[in-house]
Design an enzyme around this catalytic site. Structure first.
Site, PDB file in Angstrom:
ATOM      1  N   ARG A 111      -5.605   4.846  12.941  1.00 48.53           N
ATOM      2  CA  ARG A 111      -4.777   4.989  11.751  1.00 48.53           C
ATOM      3  C   ARG A 111      -3.655   5.986  12.043  1.00 48.53           C
ATOM      4  NH1 ARG A 111      -3.456   2.563   6.971  1.00 48.53           N
ATOM      5  NH2 ARG A 111      -3.699   3.909   5.155  1.00 48.53           N
ATOM      6  N   THR A 385       0.304  -5.714   6.737  1.00 49.44           N
ATOM      7  CA  THR A 385      -0.968  -5.714   7.373  1.00 49.44           C
ATOM      8  C   THR A 385      -1.287  -7.102   7.904  1.00 49.44           C
ATOM      9  OG1 THR A 385      -1.533  -4.117   5.751  1.00 49.44           O
ATOM     10  CG2 THR A 385      -3.370  -5.163   6.882  1.00 49.44           C
TER      11      THR A 385
HETATM   12  O1  DON Z   1      -4.098   0.749   4.768  1.00 53.13           O
HETATM   13  C1  DON Z   1      -3.885   0.173   3.721  1.00 53.13           C
HETATM   14  O2  DON Z   1      -4.724   0.015   2.857  1.00 53.13           O
HETATM   15  C2  DON Z   1      -2.519  -0.448   3.485  1.00 53.13           C
HETATM   16  N1  DON Z   1      -1.543   0.272   4.246  1.00 53.13           N
HETATM   17  C3  DON Z   1      -2.561  -1.888   3.830  1.00 53.13           C
HETATM   18  C4  DON Z   1      -1.243  -2.562   3.587  1.00 53.13           C
HETATM   19  C5  DON Z   1      -1.334  -4.016   3.474  1.00 53.13           C
HETATM   20  O3  DON Z   1      -2.383  -4.606   3.486  1.00 53.13           O
HETATM   21  C6  DON Z   1      -0.046  -4.711   3.314  1.00 53.13           C
HETATM   22  N2  DON Z   1      -0.220  -6.100   3.354  1.00 53.13           N
HETATM   23  N3  DON Z   1      -0.398  -6.845   2.540  1.00 53.13           N
END
Ligand code: DON
Length: 573
Positions: A111, A385
């Site tokens: 992360r 994501t």
């Molecule tokens: O880590 C997280 O929960 C977010 N940064 C995830 C972002 C995400 O899933 C964007 N896509 N749809």
């Protein structure tokens, strides 16, 4: 306040088949100028399902060359950084959950990390207003990237040299690949942001509109990938690439320093493992809330005979909504990077605690979120994501979710290095009670601190049956990720649904605040009406996640299914 529930990359297209001229001369069997997209495959030797056909095919090539699922996953991740830059990345971060052939379970955290100069109130202006514009776009929104460190940390479980795993990505960046119509549209939508946040021209910029069949060549990115190939992780975190990142920060007012890059580490953590009716569910621990939320939600339904209610029945949707509401209320109060904040994982998953949590549950009506506070912990009785899955015949199973956060992250392309930086800082609680771009609120547990990792919802998951891989599951979608994985598991384990239906049937989502059930297009109207009568606010949105699943069938064959919501692709051999 900018809350972006609908991310443009969900609109990326479905199943075009390209038949362009072929002048690509890679040795790989994958031809980036002529490829097809496949939604389901059943096979015996190995399978890969990811957001992009070229990345899935590269994963399979690696398996065929004698690599294991870990090798294939690394090659797929690196290829996604080239062909799926909306979320695939080297400038972001992610999580890997894996079950190795020797039975070992691993969870790897790469992360992003708050830079050393980050402070709790860095996005609060002098009038006390939260600057979500700065946490969500531009140079200040980026955390220190983790993906490259993650891939090197993971490679200790692989069999092939890293150089071999990164080469297909280098070839794709250097020689290019053709765009689908939706990809072309997506890059066209990005042009104004690129101009706003960048002073150097990148490969994504074009003076005339991108169109289907155009070749996207990324020379700067190819050179960055070559530095990584030749120098290892130092090719990213030190030397020229680090200098280019720091120069970019200086041009745009960002705060990532050379020391931040040099000090970044991927961390192996203890996977979050729990039992559900004899299945072993393996998830990601903090700094992702995914494993813990999934645990809480599954346990809150375990004794309620949800199977008898039926898929998409009013009863089942209402029960799952109330469970989601309670878990997310706990997320807001108790969850954050456990290296900085003591997350009471055991207490939050204690069965007496979860029973107590459901005490005010009424199967006939909504419990308004104003009445559901984070639970009172019991005294010590006994947490854009993209997601992809890989499995091989040796028994290695890999579940990876990786992200830049928003589509194309911060929209900042590192000048001369050719990759996008994340806007992950917005996943911190930038001010108590102020929602992030996914509407999630938080406080102390997820406050910004130098070196801390922002709370995630990513939920890469593996389900074991008799200690052997049974399901590999995950999805993008911000806060909808844990609830989509929850639904997928309930659909398969409780309702006995086919993998394709569990992936593609309409999904729904509740996250405590805002007090709304989001439903996808196609969600049954009568159920929506019933829920409204019970006191729920129901809102339609057009896509919840892009769920990828691999299931091991009774005859030990692998069934891989790619989500119809995007151009996702399942490959096998
Ligand atoms: O880590 C997280 O929960 C977010 N940064 C995830 C972002 C995400 O899933 C964007 N896509 N749809």
């Amino acid at each position: 306040m900018k809350i972006k529930y609908f991310l443009p990359f969900f609109l990326l297209g479905i199943f075009p088949v390209h038949e362009n001229k072929n002048f690509y001369n890679s040795k790989s069997v994958t031809n980036p100028e002529e490829y097809s997209i496949q939604k389901r495959v059943v096979c015996s030797n190995g399978a890969v399902v990811s957001a992009h056909a070229l990345a899935s095919k590269i994963g399979i090539d690696i398996l065929k060359q004698g690599g294991n699922a870990i090798d294939a996953a690394i090659a797929t991740q690196l290829a996604l950084a080239v062909v799926f830059p909306v979320a695939g990345n080297i400038g972001g971060g992610g999580f890997t959950v894996a079950r190795l052939s020797n039975g070992e379970l691993i969870a790897l955290d790469y992360r992003e990390m708050a830079p050393g100069k980050a402070t709790r109130d860095m996005y609060i202006d002098k009038d006390g207003k939260a600057r979500t514009d700065e946490s969500q776009d531009g140079h200040l929104s980026s955390g220190v990237p983790g993906s490259v460190a993650g891939m090197f940390a993971l490679s200790k479980y692989g069999k092939l040299p890293f150089k071999k795993l990164i080469q297909p990505a280098i070839d794709l960046a250097e020689k290019g690949f053709t765009l689908t119509e939706r990809e072309a549209n997506s890059y066209n939508g990005l042009q104004s942001s690129l101009k706003k946040y960048n002073t150097r021209r990148s490969a994504f910029e074009k003076d005339t509109p991108w169109k289907e069949g155009d070749l996207l060549v990324q020379k700067d990115l190819a050179n960055t990938l070559k530095r990584i190939r030749d120098k290892g992780a130092d090719g990213f975190y030190k030397g020229k690439t680090a200098q280019l990142i720091v120069d970019e920060m200086k041009r745009g007012g960002g705060i990532i320093t050379k020391d931040d890059l040099k000090n970044y580490k991927a961390i192996y953590r203890k996977p979050h493992v729990f039992d559900y009716k004899g299945y072993t569910i393996v998830g990601m621990p903090m700094p992702s809330s995914g494993g813990l939320l999934l645990h809480q939600m599954m346990k809150m339904i375990e004794d309620r005979n949800i199977a008898s209610m039926g898929f998409e029945s009013t009863q089942a949707v209402q029960l799952m909504t109330e469970v989601e509401r309670r878990a997310f209320a706990d997320r807001a109060e108790y969850m954050g990077d456990a290296d900085f904040y003591k997350v009471p994982v055991d207490k939050l998953t204690n069965s007496a605690y979860l029973r107590e949590r459901m005490k005010d549950y009424d199967p006939d009506k909504a419990t308004p979120s104003t009445m559901v506070k984070p639970g009172k912990l019991l005294k010590a009785e006994s947490e854009e994501t993209t997601h992809f899955n890989v499995i091989d015949k040796e028994g290695n199973a890999v579940s990876i979710t990786t992200t830049l956060n928003d589509s194309y992250g911060s929209k900042v392309v590192v000048g001369g290095a050719g990759f996008l930086l994340n806007d992950e800082m917005d996943d911190f609680s930038i001010k108590p009670g102020v929602p992030n771009m996914f509407g999630a609120v938080g406080g102390e547990a997820n406050a910004i601190a130098a070196g801390k990792r922002m709370l995630s919802s990513m939920t890469p998951t593996i389900v074991l049956k008799n200690n052997e891989p049974y399901l590999i599951v995950g999805t993008p979608g911000g806060t909808t990720i844990p609830t989509s994985v929850f639904q997928t598991l309930v659909d398969i384990l409780e309702f006995g649904m086919s993998t394709e239906d569990a992936v593609n049937k309409p999904k729904f989502h509740h996250q405590w605040l805002p007090d709304v059930i989001n439903v996808e297009k196609g969600f049954p109207k009568d159920v929506e009406e019933n829920l409204k009568k019970m006191g729920y606010t129901v809102q339609q949105r057009y896509a919840i996640g892009r769920t990828e699943v691999i299931r091991v069938l009774p005859d030990k064959k692998f069934e891989a299914v790619a989500d119809n919501r995007g151009e996702d692709d399942a490959e096998g051999w």
